[in-house]
Design a protein around this motif. Structure first.
Motif, PDB file in Angstrom:
ATOM      1  N   LEU A  92     -87.944  74.369 -56.076  1.00  0.00           N
ATOM      2  CA  LEU A  92     -86.804  73.498 -56.344  1.00  0.00           C
ATOM      3  C   LEU A  92     -86.335  73.526 -57.788  1.00  0.00           C
ATOM      4  O   LEU A  92     -85.221  73.116 -58.087  1.00  0.00           O
ATOM      5  N   GLY A  93     -87.204  73.977 -58.732  1.00  0.00           N
ATOM      6  CA  GLY A  93     -86.801  74.021 -60.128  1.00  0.00           C
ATOM      7  C   GLY A  93     -87.681  73.143 -61.001  1.00  0.00           C
ATOM      8  O   GLY A  93     -88.466  72.296 -60.533  1.00  0.00           O
ATOM      9  N   LYS A  94     -87.551  73.344 -62.309  1.00  0.00           N
ATOM     10  CA  LYS A  94     -88.370  72.637 -63.288  1.00  0.00           C
ATOM     11  C   LYS A  94     -88.161  71.126 -63.194  1.00  0.00           C
ATOM     12  O   LYS A  94     -87.039  70.649 -63.062  1.00  0.00           O
ATOM     13  N   GLY A  95     -89.255  70.374 -63.295  1.00  0.00           N
ATOM     14  CA  GLY A  95     -89.201  68.908 -63.267  1.00  0.00           C
ATOM     15  C   GLY A  95     -89.545  68.314 -61.913  1.00  0.00           C
ATOM     16  O   GLY A  95     -90.074  67.203 -61.827  1.00  0.00           O
ATOM     17  N   TRP A  96     -89.267  69.038 -60.819  1.00  0.00           N
ATOM     18  CA  TRP A  96     -89.592  68.519 -59.481  1.00  0.00           C
ATOM     19  C   TRP A  96     -91.094  68.643 -59.248  1.00  0.00           C
ATOM     20  O   TRP A  96     -91.719  69.613 -59.660  1.00  0.00           O
ATOM     21  N   ARG A  97     -91.668  67.670 -58.557  1.00  0.00           N
ATOM     22  CA  ARG A  97     -93.106  67.646 -58.309  1.00  0.00           C
ATOM     23  C   ARG A  97     -93.401  66.912 -57.010  1.00  0.00           C
ATOM     24  O   ARG A  97     -92.527  66.231 -56.439  1.00  0.00           O
ATOM     25  N   LEU A  98     -94.665  67.054 -56.531  1.00  0.00           N
ATOM     26  CA  LEU A  98     -95.126  66.347 -55.334  1.00  0.00           C
ATOM     27  C   LEU A  98     -95.437  64.898 -55.700  1.00  0.00           C
ATOM     28  O   LEU A  98     -96.153  64.645 -56.670  1.00  0.00           O
ATOM     29  N   PRO A  99     -94.898  63.895 -54.959  1.00  0.00           N
ATOM     30  CA  PRO A  99     -95.143  62.500 -55.327  1.00  0.00           C
ATOM     31  C   PRO A  99     -96.581  62.070 -55.040  1.00  0.00           C
ATOM     32  O   PRO A  99     -97.264  62.630 -54.188  1.00  0.00           O
ATOM     33  N   THR A 100     -97.033  61.045 -55.784  1.00  0.00           N
ATOM     34  CA  THR A 100     -98.332  60.439 -55.505  1.00  0.00           C
ATOM     35  C   THR A 100     -98.225  59.552 -54.268  1.00  0.00           C
ATOM     36  O   THR A 100     -97.118  59.282 -53.777  1.00  0.00           O
ATOM     37  N   LEU A 101     -99.383  59.067 -53.775  1.00  0.00           N
ATOM     38  CA  LEU A 101     -99.371  58.190 -52.600  1.00  0.00           C
ATOM     39  C   LEU A 101     -98.631  56.888 -52.911  1.00  0.00           C
ATOM     40  O   LEU A 101     -97.868  56.386 -52.088  1.00  0.00           O
ATOM     41  N   ASP A 102     -98.818  56.338 -54.132  1.00  0.00           N
ATOM     42  CA  ASP A 102     -98.114  55.105 -54.505  1.00  0.00           C
ATOM     43  C   ASP A 102     -96.605  55.332 -54.538  1.00  0.00           C
ATOM     44  O   ASP A 102     -95.826  54.463 -54.113  1.00  0.00           O
ATOM     45  N   GLU A 103     -96.165  56.504 -55.028  1.00  0.00           N
ATOM     46  CA  GLU A 103     -94.734  56.785 -55.047  1.00  0.00           C
ATOM     47  C   GLU A 103     -94.188  56.935 -53.633  1.00  0.00           C
ATOM     48  O   GLU A 103     -93.063  56.510 -53.342  1.00  0.00           O
ATOM     49  N   LEU A 104     -94.981  57.523 -52.701  1.00  0.00           N
ATOM     50  CA  LEU A 104     -94.553  57.612 -51.297  1.00  0.00           C
ATOM     51  C   LEU A 104     -94.395  56.216 -50.686  1.00  0.00           C
ATOM     52  O   LEU A 104     -93.459  55.964 -49.913  1.00  0.00           O
ATOM     53  N   LYS A 105     -95.311  55.299 -51.032  1.00  0.00           N
ATOM     54  CA  LYS A 105     -95.202  53.933 -50.508  1.00  0.00           C
ATOM     55  C   LYS A 105     -93.927  53.259 -51.006  1.00  0.00           C
ATOM     56  O   LYS A 105     -93.258  52.534 -50.260  1.00  0.00           O
ATOM     57  N   ILE A 106     -93.589  53.485 -52.307  1.00  0.00           N
ATOM     58  CA  ILE A 106     -92.347  52.923 -52.847  1.00  0.00           C
ATOM     59  C   ILE A 106     -91.145  53.515 -52.118  1.00  0.00           C
ATOM     60  O   ILE A 106     -90.202  52.804 -51.742  1.00  0.00           O
ATOM     61  N   LEU A 107     -91.172  54.834 -51.873  1.00  0.00           N
ATOM     62  CA  LEU A 107     -90.082  55.483 -51.147  1.00  0.00           C
ATOM     63  C   LEU A 107     -89.944  54.926 -49.732  1.00  0.00           C
ATOM     64  O   LEU A 107     -88.838  54.695 -49.242  1.00  0.00           O
ATOM     65  N   TYR A 108     -91.084  54.694 -49.062  1.00  0.00           N
ATOM     66  CA  TYR A 108     -91.051  54.150 -47.695  1.00  0.00           C
ATOM     67  C   TYR A 108     -90.395  52.766 -47.668  1.00  0.00           C
ATOM     68  O   TYR A 108     -89.606  52.462 -46.774  1.00  0.00           O
ATOM     69  N   SER A 109     -90.708  51.926 -48.679  1.00  0.00           N
ATOM     70  CA  SER A 109     -90.224  50.542 -48.686  1.00  0.00           C
ATOM     71  C   SER A 109     -88.827  50.389 -49.271  1.00  0.00           C
ATOM     72  O   SER A 109     -88.196  49.349 -49.072  1.00  0.00           O
ATOM     73  N   THR A 110     -88.307  51.421 -50.008  1.00  0.00           N
ATOM     74  CA  THR A 110     -86.981  51.290 -50.616  1.00  0.00           C
ATOM     75  C   THR A 110     -85.935  52.152 -49.928  1.00  0.00           C
ATOM     76  O   THR A 110     -84.834  51.685 -49.620  1.00  0.00           O
ATOM     77  N   LEU A 111     -86.262  53.437 -49.679  1.00  0.00           N
ATOM     78  CA  LEU A 111     -85.285  54.367 -49.107  1.00  0.00           C
ATOM     79  C   LEU A 111     -85.692  54.903 -47.745  1.00  0.00           C
ATOM     80  O   LEU A 111     -84.944  55.667 -47.134  1.00  0.00           O
ATOM     81  N   GLY A 112     -86.910  54.531 -47.258  1.00  0.00           N
ATOM     82  CA  GLY A 112     -87.412  55.067 -45.998  1.00  0.00           C
ATOM     83  C   GLY A 112     -87.309  54.088 -44.847  1.00  0.00           C
ATOM     84  O   GLY A 112     -86.519  53.129 -44.873  1.00  0.00           O
ATOM     85  N   GLN A 113     -88.167  54.311 -43.835  1.00  0.00           N
ATOM     86  CA  GLN A 113     -88.132  53.487 -42.625  1.00  0.00           C
ATOM     87  C   GLN A 113     -88.561  52.053 -42.880  1.00  0.00           C
ATOM     88  O   GLN A 113     -88.295  51.168 -42.065  1.00  0.00           O
ATOM     89  N   ILE A 128     -97.012  73.125 -55.799  1.00  0.00           N
ATOM     90  CA  ILE A 128     -96.187  73.948 -56.699  1.00  0.00           C
ATOM     91  C   ILE A 128     -94.749  73.953 -56.196  1.00  0.00           C
ATOM     92  O   ILE A 128     -94.059  74.960 -56.263  1.00  0.00           O
ATOM     93  N   ILE A 129     -94.268  72.813 -55.726  1.00  0.00           N
ATOM     94  CA  ILE A 129     -92.913  72.708 -55.170  1.00  0.00           C
ATOM     95  C   ILE A 129     -91.862  72.980 -56.245  1.00  0.00           C
ATOM     96  O   ILE A 129     -90.726  73.343 -55.945  1.00  0.00           O
ATOM     97  N   HIS A 130     -92.252  72.827 -57.555  1.00  0.00           N
ATOM     98  CA  HIS A 130     -91.283  73.091 -58.622  1.00  0.00           C
ATOM     99  C   HIS A 130     -90.862  74.561 -58.637  1.00  0.00           C
ATOM    100  O   HIS A 130     -89.771  74.892 -59.112  1.00  0.00           O
ATOM    101  N   ASP A 131     -91.736  75.474 -58.135  1.00  0.00           N
ATOM    102  CA  ASP A 131     -91.351  76.879 -58.066  1.00  0.00           C
ATOM    103  C   ASP A 131     -90.189  77.094 -57.110  1.00  0.00           C
ATOM    104  O   ASP A 131     -89.394  78.023 -57.274  1.00  0.00           O
TER     105      ASP A 131
END
Length: 505
Positions: A427-448, A422-425
């Motif tokens: 940070l605000g409407k529209g924000w959500r917890l990412p899926t595992l696939d989205e975390l992998k994309i974040l790791y390979s594009t903007l992460g370590q 319930i992270i949207h409570d």
């Protein structure tokens, strides 16, 4: 004796006293059984644990785990190092000896993608898995534990222990005594006693020399092994330093190249925007000119329709006057007739006159054309991965180029999984917890996995992807590893959150 055996104790700082009691009873066997005991690195509360020497950790023959409530709730059992201990046990490279200190949830399954593991697979100490704190005599239970560990060491080394050596000495002394008893039958008692004494001294001297020789040999081997390990550690340290230097140089070169490419891209974008703006202005001017000409043409046509028709000859003008005169006479007669017909009434006849006026509009309303809409759409700047947009950083763009996903600039937490959902409570409407696939994309594009431009921490991050009914998936941004899965309902399982949301331009 065989090769040197390495023993590694893993324990929390709260259980240091128990570790010292056990190691104290194993110390006399270091020289006799040619073993090395490493116990200088406890697990600290709420901190990740790392061995002081990774080479020692990888070369360990016997792991002694001091299992307590603090141990079971430490970060160590969530780390890759714990999995490495179990992997070495599964591969038959190491022996694991768990020692239960107090009542704690030690009999649980540890799940990974490769196998499931439970400590009850091993020979748990003390006897009957009864915790040390529940024994009446702590000294006795420590002695029993040390005895069991020595038995494990003896089975691994395949050599005689100090107790076996003493038994050999006793057998030799017994043989000497038997020989002396036989000699007494033939010699006088005094000579037999002297001979017995000389033989005992000789045997004792021989045994002492053998023990000394073995100790010197063990010390020599231990020093050689320690020197070799030290050399290996120094070589490994140099190799890592060189790798870090090369990575730093490559990273600096890559960033410089990226900066150069970004500047070139920005320059191209500015030129393209300028060209499109000039084309758009030209098209607008052409469209306005076309409309002006159409308006003028329509006005001329309207003026031509309402202009009177002029007679161009004298005969025409004469006919017009005659028609006007006849028409006036007919109208006069009609009025007299109507007056006569309605003479008995008070009503007056009010003639009706219809006037038709043609109105000509001075201008034509202008509507926005498809060309102008297309121009406005083309003027939007193109987004790329890493750009800041809609309150976050772009990490995914759809094929149409008009929609995608952004990640929040900052971390949230640590927090339990239930709060992360319930992270949207927060940070605000529209924000959500990412899926595992989205975390992998974040790791390979903007992460370590890339340059870490989004500044992710070297820690675990929650995902919205479930592993089973009681567990949720996480991603370790230090390594990109996803092997471990943790209980999402336990309040003490708190990890970081990096929220995402979708956008459409």
């Amino acid at each position: 004796m065989g090769e040197n055996l390495n023993i590694f104790t893993i324990y929390t700082s709260e259980d240091t006293a128990v570790m010292q009691h056990i190691v104290k009873r194993l110390k006399p066997s270091e020289k006799a059984d040619n073993i090395s005991i490493w116990s200088e690195n406890p697990i600290l509360p709420e901190q990740a644990w790392k061995p002081q020497s990774e080479s020692r950790f990888e070369q360990t023959d016997v792991f002694i785990l001091l299992v307590s409530d603090a141990f079971m709730h430490s970060q160590f059992i969530q780390q890759l190092e714990f999995k490495m201990v179990i992997d070495q046990y599964k591969a038959g490279k190491s022996t694991v000896v768990p020692v239960i200190l107090d009542q704690c949830p030690w009999d649980i399954d540890f799940r990974s993608d490769d196998y499931n593991f439970n400590l009850n697979e091993l020979g748990v100490l003390p006897e009957g898995a009864k915790p040390i704190k529940e024994w009446e005599s702590s000294e006795q239970v420590y002695d029993d534990i040390a005895k069991e560990i020595k038995a494990v060491i003896a089975s691994l080394s395949g050599t005689d222990t100090q107790e076996e050596l003493e038994e050999d000495e006793e057998e030799k002394l017994a043989d000497v005594k038997e020989e002396e008893q036989i000699a007494i039958l033939f010699d006088e008692e005094k000579e037999a006693q002297e001979e017995k004494k000389r033989k005992e001294e000789a045997v004792a001297k021989q045994v002492a020399e053998e023990i000394k020789a073995r100790e010197e040999e063990a010390q020599t081997k231990q020093k050689a092994a320690e020197q070799q390990k030290q050399q290996q550690e120094e070589a490994e340290s140099k190799r890592r330093a060189e790798e870090q230097r090369l990575r730093a140089e490559a990273e600096s070169k890559r960033k410089a190249e990226e900066q150069k490419q970004r500047e070139a891209t920005e320059s191209r974008k500015l030129e393209e925007a300028k060209r499109k703006k000039e084309e758009a202005e030209l098209k607008i001017q052409e469209e306005q000119e076309r409309r002006r000409l159409e308006q003028e043409n329509q006005q001329r046509q309207t003026t031509a329709q309402i202009s009177p028709v002029k007679e161009t000859s004298e005969e025409g003008r004469s006919r017009s006057r005659k028609r006007f005169l006849i028409g006036g006479i007919v109208a006069l007669l009609a009025i007299i007739g109507i007056w006569t017909f309605n003479s008995g009434t008070d009503e007056a006849i009010q003639p009706s006159v219809n006037t038709n006026t043609d109105e000509v509009e001075d201008s034509i309303p202008v509507e926005k054309t498809e060309t102008e809409s297309a121009i406005e759409e083309e003027s939007l700047p193109e987004l790329t991965i890493g750009d800041q947009y809609d309150g976050g950083i772009v990490f995914s763009i759809d094929s149409d180029g008009k929609s995608g996903k952004v990640v929040h600039i900052d971390d949230a937490g640590p927090m339990p999984w239930a709060d992360a959902m319930i992270i949207h409570d927060q940070l605000g409407k529209g924000w959500r917890l990412p899926t595992l696939d989205e975390l992998k994309i974040l790791y390979s594009t903007l992460g370590q996995g890339a340059s870490n431009s989004a500044e992710f921490a070297d820690k675990l991050y929650w995902s919205a992807t479930l592993y089973d009914e009681y567990q949720a998936r996480l991603l370790q941004f230090r390594t990109g590893n996803t092997s471990y899965h943790y209980n999402k309902e336990a309040e003490h399982r708190q990890f970081l959150v990096r929220a995402v949301r979708d956008f459409t331009r």
